[in-house]
Motif scaffolding. Sequence first.
Motif, PDB file in Angstrom:
ATOM      1  N   ASP A   1       0.803  -1.218   0.000  1.00 31.40           N
ATOM      2  CA  ASP A   1       0.000   0.000   0.000  1.00 31.40           C
ATOM      3  C   ASP A   1       0.844   1.279   0.000  1.00 31.40           C
ATOM      4  OD1 ASP A   1      -2.519   1.229   0.023  1.00 31.40           O
ATOM      5  OD2 ASP A   1      -2.277   1.683   2.147  1.00 31.40           O
TER       6      ASP A   1
ATOM      7  N   PHE B   1       1.613   4.574  -5.991  1.00 27.42           N
ATOM      8  CA  PHE B   1       1.383   6.022  -6.050  1.00 27.42           C
ATOM      9  C   PHE B   1       0.367   6.455  -7.104  1.00 27.42           C
ATOM     10  CE2 PHE B   1       5.580   5.308  -4.351  1.00 27.42           C
ATOM     11  CZ  PHE B   1       5.599   6.151  -3.265  1.00 27.42           C
ATOM     12  N   SER B   2      -0.035   5.544  -7.972  1.00 27.49           N
ATOM     13  CA  SER B   2      -0.823   5.997  -9.121  1.00 27.49           C
ATOM     14  C   SER B   2      -2.177   5.319  -9.196  1.00 27.49           C
ATOM     15  CB  SER B   2      -0.048   5.737 -10.409  1.00 27.49           C
ATOM     16  OG  SER B   2       1.203   6.365 -10.323  1.00 27.49           O
ATOM     17  N   LEU B   3      -3.002   5.807 -10.105  1.00 28.86           N
ATOM     18  CA  LEU B   3      -4.349   5.261 -10.240  1.00 28.86           C
ATOM     19  C   LEU B   3      -4.432   4.146 -11.268  1.00 28.86           C
ATOM     20  CD1 LEU B   3      -6.636   8.422 -10.013  1.00 28.86           C
ATOM     21  CD2 LEU B   3      -6.245   6.690  -8.287  1.00 28.86           C
TER      22      LEU B   3
ATOM     23  N   PHE C   1       6.398   5.392 -12.590  1.00 30.63           N
ATOM     24  CA  PHE C   1       6.730   6.442 -11.611  1.00 30.63           C
ATOM     25  C   PHE C   1       8.248   6.536 -11.360  1.00 30.63           C
ATOM     26  CE2 PHE C   1       6.905   7.892  -7.081  1.00 30.63           C
ATOM     27  CZ  PHE C   1       6.337   9.141  -7.258  1.00 30.63           C
TER      28      PHE C   1
ATOM     29  N   ALA D   1      10.370   7.673 -14.480  1.00 29.62           N
ATOM     30  CA  ALA D   1      10.075   9.089 -14.741  1.00 29.62           C
ATOM     31  C   ALA D   1      10.841   9.967 -13.756  1.00 29.62           C
ATOM     32  CB  ALA D   1       8.579   9.348 -14.624  1.00 29.62           C
TER      33      ALA D   1
ATOM     34  N   ILE E   1      11.109   5.049 -20.742  1.00 34.44           N
ATOM     35  CA  ILE E   1      10.203   4.780 -19.610  1.00 34.44           C
ATOM     36  C   ILE E   1       9.217   3.680 -19.985  1.00 34.44           C
ATOM     37  CG2 ILE E   1       8.317   5.732 -18.197  1.00 34.44           C
ATOM     38  CD1 ILE E   1       9.748   8.440 -18.330  1.00 34.44           C
ATOM     39  N   TRP E   2       8.576   3.827 -21.153  1.00 35.86           N
ATOM     40  CA  TRP E   2       7.535   2.846 -21.504  1.00 35.86           C
ATOM     41  C   TRP E   2       8.133   1.491 -21.863  1.00 35.86           C
ATOM     42  CZ3 TRP E   2       3.630   4.166 -19.083  1.00 35.86           C
ATOM     43  CH2 TRP E   2       3.243   5.503 -18.975  1.00 35.86           C
TER      44      TRP E   2
ATOM     45  N   PRO F   1     -18.518   2.697  -4.533  1.00 35.56           N
ATOM     46  CA  PRO F   1     -19.770   2.836  -5.254  1.00 35.56           C
ATOM     47  C   PRO F   1     -20.482   1.492  -5.466  1.00 35.56           C
ATOM     48  CG  PRO F   1     -17.909   2.977  -6.771  1.00 35.56           C
ATOM     49  CD  PRO F   1     -17.323   2.817  -5.397  1.00 35.56           C
TER      50      PRO F   1
ATOM     51  N   LYS G   1     -18.151   9.217  -6.440  1.00 37.01           N
ATOM     52  CA  LYS G   1     -18.464   8.009  -5.666  1.00 37.01           C
ATOM     53  C   LYS G   1     -17.407   7.751  -4.586  1.00 37.01           C
ATOM     54  CE  LYS G   1     -21.279   5.665  -9.118  1.00 37.01           C
ATOM     55  NZ  LYS G   1     -21.751   6.888  -9.702  1.00 37.01           N
TER      56      LYS G   1
ATOM     57  N   TYR H   1      -9.255  11.820  -4.319  1.00 39.93           N
ATOM     58  CA  TYR H   1      -9.790  10.490  -4.656  1.00 39.93           C
ATOM     59  C   TYR H   1      -9.738  10.231  -6.156  1.00 39.93           C
ATOM     60  CZ  TYR H   1     -12.943   6.478  -4.571  1.00 39.93           C
ATOM     61  OH  TYR H   1     -13.484   5.218  -4.705  1.00 39.93           O
TER      62      TYR H   1
ATOM     63  N   THR I   1      -7.606  11.760  -8.420  1.00 43.59           N
ATOM     64  CA  THR I   1      -6.372  12.193  -9.099  1.00 43.59           C
ATOM     65  C   THR I   1      -5.179  11.463  -8.494  1.00 43.59           C
ATOM     66  OG1 THR I   1      -7.432  14.375  -9.047  1.00 43.59           O
ATOM     67  CG2 THR I   1      -5.207  14.280  -9.906  1.00 43.59           C
ATOM     68  N   SER I   2      -4.316  10.909  -9.350  1.00 39.83           N
ATOM     69  CA  SER I   2      -3.165  10.172  -8.824  1.00 39.83           C
ATOM     70  C   SER I   2      -2.001  11.107  -8.534  1.00 39.83           C
ATOM     71  CB  SER I   2      -2.712   9.113  -9.831  1.00 39.83           C
ATOM     72  OG  SER I   2      -2.073   9.734 -10.919  1.00 39.83           O
ATOM     73  N   VAL I   3      -1.034  10.588  -7.780  1.00 38.64           N
ATOM     74  CA  VAL I   3       0.174  11.371  -7.484  1.00 38.64           C
ATOM     75  C   VAL I   3       0.864  11.757  -8.795  1.00 38.64           C
ATOM     76  CG1 VAL I   3       2.425  11.354  -6.342  1.00 38.64           C
ATOM     77  CG2 VAL I   3       0.510  10.186  -5.288  1.00 38.64           C
ATOM     78  N   ALA I   4       0.902  10.775  -9.727  1.00 39.15           N
ATOM     79  CA  ALA I   4       1.590  11.036 -11.001  1.00 39.15           C
ATOM     80  C   ALA I   4       0.911  12.183 -11.762  1.00 39.15           C
ATOM     81  CB  ALA I   4       1.596   9.768 -11.843  1.00 39.15           C
TER      82      ALA I   4
ATOM     83  N   LYS J   1      -0.043  11.906  -1.080  1.00 37.95           N
ATOM     84  CA  LYS J   1      -0.156  10.446  -0.922  1.00 37.95           C
ATOM     85  C   LYS J   1      -0.653  10.097   0.491  1.00 37.95           C
ATOM     86  CE  LYS J   1       0.887   5.976  -1.248  1.00 37.95           C
ATOM     87  NZ  LYS J   1      -0.103   5.082  -1.738  1.00 37.95           N
TER      88      LYS J   1
ATOM     89  N   SER K   1      -4.534   7.622   2.990  1.00 40.43           N
ATOM     90  CA  SER K   1      -4.153   6.671   4.042  1.00 40.43           C
ATOM     91  C   SER K   1      -4.580   7.213   5.397  1.00 40.43           C
ATOM     92  CB  SER K   1      -2.640   6.450   4.060  1.00 40.43           C
ATOM     93  OG  SER K   1      -2.166   6.226   2.774  1.00 40.43           O
TER      94      SER K   1
ATOM     95  N   THR L   1       5.116  11.975 -17.665  1.00 46.19           N
ATOM     96  CA  THR L   1       4.745  10.806 -18.478  1.00 46.19           C
ATOM     97  C   THR L   1       3.529  11.079 -19.349  1.00 46.19           C
ATOM     98  OG1 THR L   1       3.557   9.973 -16.567  1.00 46.19           O
ATOM     99  CG2 THR L   1       5.733   9.036 -16.985  1.00 46.19           C
ATOM    100  N   ARG L   2       2.860  12.187 -19.129  1.00 42.30           N
ATOM    101  CA  ARG L   2       1.712  12.510 -19.998  1.00 42.30           C
ATOM    102  C   ARG L   2       1.738  13.997 -20.330  1.00 42.30           C
ATOM    103  NH1 ARG L   2      -2.264  10.056 -17.143  1.00 42.30           N
ATOM    104  NH2 ARG L   2      -0.751   9.439 -15.606  1.00 42.30           N
TER     105      ARG L   2
END
Lengths: 583, 257
Positions: A94, A98-100, A108, A111, A120-121, A320, B38, B123, B125-128, B152, B156, B222-223
Amino acid sequence: MSVVKLQNLSFRYLRRKNPALKNISLSIEKGTTVAIMGPAGAGKSTLVKALIGVVPHIDPGHLDGDVIVDGLNTRDHSVPDMARHVSLVLENPDVQIFSLTVKDDVAFGPANLGMPPDEIWARVAYAMQETQLVGLDDRNPNNLSGGEQQGLAIAGALAMKPHVLAMDEPVAMIDPVGKDRVMSIVERITKGDTQTTTIITESGTDIEALAGKVDQVVALHQGEVVLDGPAREALADPMLEEIGVGHPQVTDLFLKLQDAGVKSTYIPINLDDAVEMLSRLLAEVGVNQIALPPDYGGLTERNFGKPIVRVQNLHHTYPPDVHALRGVDLTIHAGEIVGIIGQNGSGKTTMARHLVGLLKPSNRDAVVQVMGRNVTKVRFRQIIKMINYVFQNPDDQIFADTVWEEIAFAPEMMGFSEEETKQMVEEALETFNLKGYEKRYTMSLPEDLKTYLAIACVFPLKPEILVIDEPTTGLDMKGEKIMMHSLETLRDAGHTIVIITHNMKTVARHCDRVIVMGEGQILLEGTPRELFAQPGRLLEAKIRPPQITQLGQRLNDIGFPPNVLTVDEMTDVVLYNLRRNRG
Amino acid sequence: MTKMMVVASVVIMSGLWLDPRYQAVLFLLAFIPVYVSKIPLYWFSVVALAVVTSTYPVAVTSLGQTNVGLYKVLDPTWATTSVVGTDIPFVGKLGITYGGLMWLLNAELRSTIMATYMFVFIYTTSVAEVTDTLLALKVPQPAVFVISIAYKLIPSFSRVVEHILSAQRLRGWSLRHWNPVIIVRRAAPLMKPLMRRVAIMTEQITMTTQIRGFGSGKVTATRKLTFTKLDYALMAIAILATITAVVLTAFFNVGQL
């Protein structure tokens, strides 16, 4: 070629009297897998943190000697600089995610190292391939299983292309199939083209998962190296037993047979070798078909009291739309130790939280009855006197200065008199082996004592039923024995104990009944002997029986029972047959 | 970027306004992102905790407020009139004023609104994503590092609060008591483990981000930031709303008491 060199390494944390590491000298070769073993508090985590410079750059203290990894001395390089050469994966995935999405998380690290996007990719693709995460690119890491999450943490580390990958108890918090998954990743990256050196810490609970995969074992005790050698010899060394780590179950079996005068050409450390060696031993004395000793399995069946917990058609949905429980039906009898097992996310904790009223069912027709009363309609202060729940992490509840004050808190809150409180605290201290620690500062207690204290804190409320989440996590072999002995004492005094655990050895040795959960439902239930005899059905729930049970199952064709629960039982079966045939 | 601007706009407006009627509009609007995202309800245990713990100090400074100079919009006489009050020998008159009540209500609504919008942002949006946006905005690397760690930590943190609350309730703990001194003392079983866990979590996250190379130098985004028409529209509304609110508040006392 040595990729890791520790030269007279000693380390003492700031404001601590005793050093965590004492004069350690070690050399680790490229492309090897090394297990750093030791009981709780031996210095394992400190050692792996030293490899990347977390000790002393982030966790400050006094460091003597040198840590040289990939030719770099950690004294002269910051943690982010060392991260290009060595990576560290922690016990809890956990805190490392760091990412979704899975692929963003793997990206991460590279980068952060300022790599061009193409590189990176490319690294993300490589790391996901190695950790079998391909196809999960856009999944939210929170929706992965425990094994997959730890795989993701390893992928994140591998994407940095480290020459050394250190892992601090990487399989402690995951289900048996998840443990195998992680260890197969370790094997692949170490023996594959990259020849990454992997260093894994282990306190003994999951020693079987590591045993067949490691080349070298280093044992630590009180910050000192007490054993260092090739895995085949070291894992059978009596020193591991002495320091409280123990041996893999199959190794333990052959050591016990050796003590009984049965000689084998070598002591196996993994299941495959044990199958081969045991077959050979039995064939040598002409045993073609196993006979069971007259008293086999006779002592494990117990009679229990009346039903004390009844759950019917329990559903729970987290917003949800995460269906954590899908119609659970369950009965627990008075005076039994029940083990609830299952994959991470299978609904074990959610179900247990309903029993104590911390969660309410999502459906109106659900029944959650404890001692004949509907917990959804009883006041919380009444519920906790009937049934109580102990969280996995003792740090979630410990707050008082001394052990005595901590235990006295519950009776004081419930309005008991000073005299009654005193009596209750005394009893809790006695039951949970905390006598003599009354005046100790709670935060200075070692982890095992903190775990006992967490349970002792709710004990004065005298709940008939005690639900404990992972009571043996973080405990070494000795700590586990003390803990389970305390729980058995409570059971024998009439309490009902429910434990949620990933430790199949504990379940086999100590539980009267087992409930297997998967995808929010109860998949199987029965005695450990009944359940562990069904490896195929257990596998559907990502569970494997203990190693010693698997040994019997692998030798089922010559009559070994498929439901051996402990090393002692297996030793008895083998000795009975050897002696019978020798006359 | 769009979410960041909308949240910043709401935070600025909520911070400017002292009138709970204006805050109520933002409060009602907050239900939309909460419903769309949600977000798990247990996250709001932190909001509840913040509102409850801030009530006492805010109440002490606001409830009995009789300084007429504070009120620019409300009728000072009405605002400083006691709803209930009593004369205490040597101390004088003590009471709760209408203005004080509105002040308190505003403070509680503000805490709730800010925390709610922040939580929805975290909730979804990621850290990245945050890192990439901050880098695109040319925010210095050390600041990005600190923000990432704090960012981050928050999800938690909610989980830890919920765990600690449950663990202590299982020992019979309750904050309810008639005596405020005992209420303060009873916060210890909650606050001590919380502070300790936060310290541990901060240390762990600092460690894990550095282990993943954060802080070693220039970070690659990265984006690429891309915007849709809706993004442009929302950003324009956010900027316009913020400027309007600032001007109206500064020059016309809109949203003030």
